[in-house]
Scaffold this motif. Structure first.
Motif, PDB file in Angstrom:
ATOM      1  N   ALA A   1      -0.052 -12.229 -19.492  1.00 46.11           N
ATOM      2  CA  ALA A   1       1.110 -12.855 -18.866  1.00 46.11           C
ATOM      3  C   ALA A   1       1.253 -14.293 -19.342  1.00 46.11           C
ATOM      4  CB  ALA A   1       0.987 -12.824 -17.343  1.00 46.11           C
TER       5      ALA A   1
ATOM      6  N   VAL B  39       8.318 -11.126  -7.115  1.00 48.69           N
ATOM      7  CA  VAL B  39       9.041 -11.343  -8.374  1.00 48.69           C
ATOM      8  C   VAL B  39      10.345 -10.556  -8.359  1.00 48.69           C
ATOM      9  CG1 VAL B  39       8.937 -11.037 -10.882  1.00 48.69           C
ATOM     10  CG2 VAL B  39       6.839 -11.575  -9.627  1.00 48.69           C
TER      11      VAL B  39
ATOM     12  N   THR C  93      -2.210 -22.311 -10.786  1.00 46.64           N
ATOM     13  CA  THR C  93      -2.710 -21.002 -11.213  1.00 46.64           C
ATOM     14  C   THR C  93      -4.188 -21.186 -11.494  1.00 46.64           C
ATOM     15  OG1 THR C  93      -0.670 -20.078 -12.107  1.00 46.64           O
ATOM     16  CG2 THR C  93      -2.689 -19.370 -13.155  1.00 46.64           C
TER      17      THR C  93
ATOM     18  N   GLN D  27       9.244 -15.421 -10.521  1.00 40.44           N
ATOM     19  CA  GLN D  27       8.273 -15.337  -9.417  1.00 40.44           C
ATOM     20  C   GLN D  27       8.447 -16.539  -8.501  1.00 40.44           C
ATOM     21  OE1 GLN D  27       3.499 -14.629  -8.522  1.00 40.44           O
ATOM     22  NE2 GLN D  27       4.301 -14.148 -10.551  1.00 40.44           N
TER      23      GLN D  27
ATOM     24  N   ARG E 171       2.701  -9.920  -6.025  1.00 40.19           N
ATOM     25  CA  ARG E 171       3.488 -10.859  -6.826  1.00 40.19           C
ATOM     26  C   ARG E 171       4.929 -10.703  -6.360  1.00 40.19           C
ATOM     27  NH1 ARG E 171      -1.071 -12.125  -7.505  1.00 40.19           N
ATOM     28  NH2 ARG E 171      -2.200 -12.344  -9.484  1.00 40.19           N
TER      29      ARG E 171
ATOM     30  N   ILE F  14       7.266 -22.677 -16.167  1.00 39.22           N
ATOM     31  CA  ILE F  14       7.640 -23.214 -14.856  1.00 39.22           C
ATOM     32  C   ILE F  14       9.099 -23.673 -14.859  1.00 39.22           C
ATOM     33  CG2 ILE F  14       6.977 -24.741 -12.963  1.00 39.22           C
ATOM     34  CD1 ILE F  14       4.732 -22.733 -14.185  1.00 39.22           C
TER      35      ILE F  14
ATOM     36  N   ASP G  60       7.924 -15.255 -15.442  1.00 43.02           N
ATOM     37  CA  ASP G  60       6.793 -14.455 -15.894  1.00 43.02           C
ATOM     38  C   ASP G  60       7.229 -13.696 -17.144  1.00 43.02           C
ATOM     39  OD1 ASP G  60       4.756 -14.828 -13.963  1.00 43.02           O
ATOM     40  OD2 ASP G  60       5.662 -13.346 -12.624  1.00 43.02           O
TER      41      ASP G  60
ATOM     42  N   ARG H 283       3.437 -17.826 -18.041  1.00 46.98           N
ATOM     43  CA  ARG H 283       4.269 -18.417 -16.975  1.00 46.98           C
ATOM     44  C   ARG H 283       4.988 -19.581 -17.592  1.00 46.98           C
ATOM     45  NH1 ARG H 283       2.283 -14.331 -14.046  1.00 46.98           N
ATOM     46  NH2 ARG H 283       0.057 -14.221 -14.400  1.00 46.98           N
TER      47      ARG H 283
ATOM     48  N   TRP I  86       8.686 -19.606 -11.267  1.00 42.93           N
ATOM     49  CA  TRP I  86       8.420 -19.601 -12.706  1.00 42.93           C
ATOM     50  C   TRP I  86       8.859 -18.292 -13.327  1.00 42.93           C
ATOM     51  CZ3 TRP I  86       3.798 -20.104  -9.612  1.00 42.93           C
ATOM     52  CH2 TRP I  86       3.030 -18.946  -9.524  1.00 42.93           C
TER      53      TRP I  86
ATOM     54  N   HIS J  99      -2.556 -17.308  -7.830  1.00 40.80           N
ATOM     55  CA  HIS J  99      -1.650 -18.443  -7.789  1.00 40.80           C
ATOM     56  C   HIS J  99      -1.571 -18.937  -6.359  1.00 40.80           C
ATOM     57  CE1 HIS J  99      -0.307 -16.647 -11.569  1.00 40.80           C
ATOM     58  NE2 HIS J  99       0.078 -15.563 -10.923  1.00 40.80           N
TER      59      HIS J  99
END
Ligand code: GTQ
Length: 363
Positions: free
Chosen positions: A128, A88, A140, A111, A86, A132, A177, A130, A175, A165
């Motif tokens: 989690a 991020v 996803t 992310q 990920r 956007i 997280d 998300r 997005w 994803h």
């Protein structure tokens, strides 16, 4: 032997009176002797352990997207989504450096997934969300179904669900997280597994969970097997339309403007058991009345611009910025143009534990 005061920061030996000093010296000696038995005197820390009101050890903070975005894009050249698993950049509370926490119970990060990339399939007990922030058309996949994501969509990957994803669009996607990582760490209840393949097998046509669960209907014989929502994408188009209609239906709430919470249609509870999610509209020129609540809250600015005064600090924000309001900090939002704010917090957990409190009086 480590001196008692070195491990127990609250112990201060400040003393001016001779009689008191000898008393304090013998107490300190006593504390040092019992510390070898892993014991400590409650009376020295009672006030801190059971405070009269929340005294958060974290602070308000703001992340300006114009400042953050170049670093996000730079990270895209530094490492692939596949290698990073990920990719991020963590939004870490400035008062909690090194902990990956934005509040003591919540994690947040931005992310990045570039065109053609895949963030490989895995699952973990941390839930989690998300939200956007930028881009269109990446997806996803959750438990065998894909959802295509658009700005402002709210997507969930609940505890222990397989998720990966991918970005088949021609633009980067970013997005927010939000995860319950610190809460799961507190319970020492973290488990994680990697998928056998980078991308999980898609067995359910896109839109199926929306059709089954997001139209004011539920499959006739379906019984929920867990607290998390069976809907995994709450698209912005619908949320925005609901807010727009509310502005025509009556005046805004003094503290919240027009504010809705996301809901699991099968239970009436939050879509994720550990994190509450909210969307609110503030009309142009609107200033909220002072408000505080015990759930430290992370905000993402979806539309508009304005400022928030959190405790004694004021942050100016605009679309795609993020900020965090600590527990029990007094907050006032002022919208200089029509504004939409997404937010998330640990409110459902506090409510389950009969802990959640709010104060609409602005004291
Ligand atoms: O997408 O699974 O920001 O596991 C941090 C940990 C995202 C994820 C994060 C994670 C994920």
């Amino acid at each position: 032997v480590i001196p008692y005061a070195a491990t127990h920061a609250w112990f201060s030996a400040g003393c001016s009176d001779t009689w008191m000093c000898s008393g304090i010296a013998s107490r300190r000696d006593f504390y040092e002797r019992i510390s070898s038995l892993s014991m400590a005197p409650l009376w020295e820390s009672l006030h801190q352990l059971v405070p009269p009101q929340p005294a958060p050890k974290y602070q308000p903070a703001h992340w300006d997207y114009d400042a953050v975005r170049p670093f996000l894009m730079e990270s895209g050249a530094l490492i692939t989504a596949k290698e990073a698993v990920r990719r991020v950049l963590i939004l870490e509370n400035p008062a909690m450096a090194g902990t990956a926490c934005i509040t003591p119970t919540l994690y947040a990060g931005l992310q990045l997934i570039l065109p053609g990339e895949v963030a490989p399939s895995h699952r973990h007990t941390q839930s989690a969300l998300r939200f956007i922030v930028e881009g269109e058309g990446a997806y996803t996949a959750v438990d065998g179904e894909r959802t295509t994501m658009h700005e402002g969509d709210f997507v969930i990957t609940p505890t222990w669900t397989w998720h990966d994803h991918g970005n088949d669009s021609s633009k980067p996607m970013v997005w927010l997280d939000g995860l319950d990582i610190p809460m799961i760490a507190l319970f020492n209840a973290g488990f994680a597994e990697n998928g056998a393949e980078d991308e999980q097998e898609i067995t359910i046509p896109e839109g199926t969970s929306d059709a089954r669960f997001a139209s004011g209907l539920l499959p006739v014989d379906w019984k929920p097997s867990r607290q998390t929502s069976p809907i995994f994408n709450y698209p912005y188009a619908r949320t925005r339309e609901a807010l727009a209609r509310l502005t025509k239906a009556g005046p805004p709430d003094a503290c919240h403007g027009y504010k809705l919470r996301y809901v699991n249609p099968a239970s009436g509870g939050a879509p994720i058991a550990t994190m509450g999610t909210f969307m609110q509209l503030l009309p142009k020129g609107f200033a909220t009345s002072p408000y505080r609540s015990t759930d430290g809250t992370v905000f993402s600015v979806v539309e508009g611009e304005g400022e928030s005064t959190i405790g004694d600090r004021t942050f100016r924000w605009k679309k795609r910025d993020h900020f965090v309001v600590p527990s029990w900090a007094k907050v006032v939002h002022k919208a200089s143009s029509e504004t939409v704010l997404f937010s998330f917090s640990d409110r459902p957990v506090q409510e389950r534990l009969d802990l959640w409190r709010e104060d609409r009086g602005g004291k």
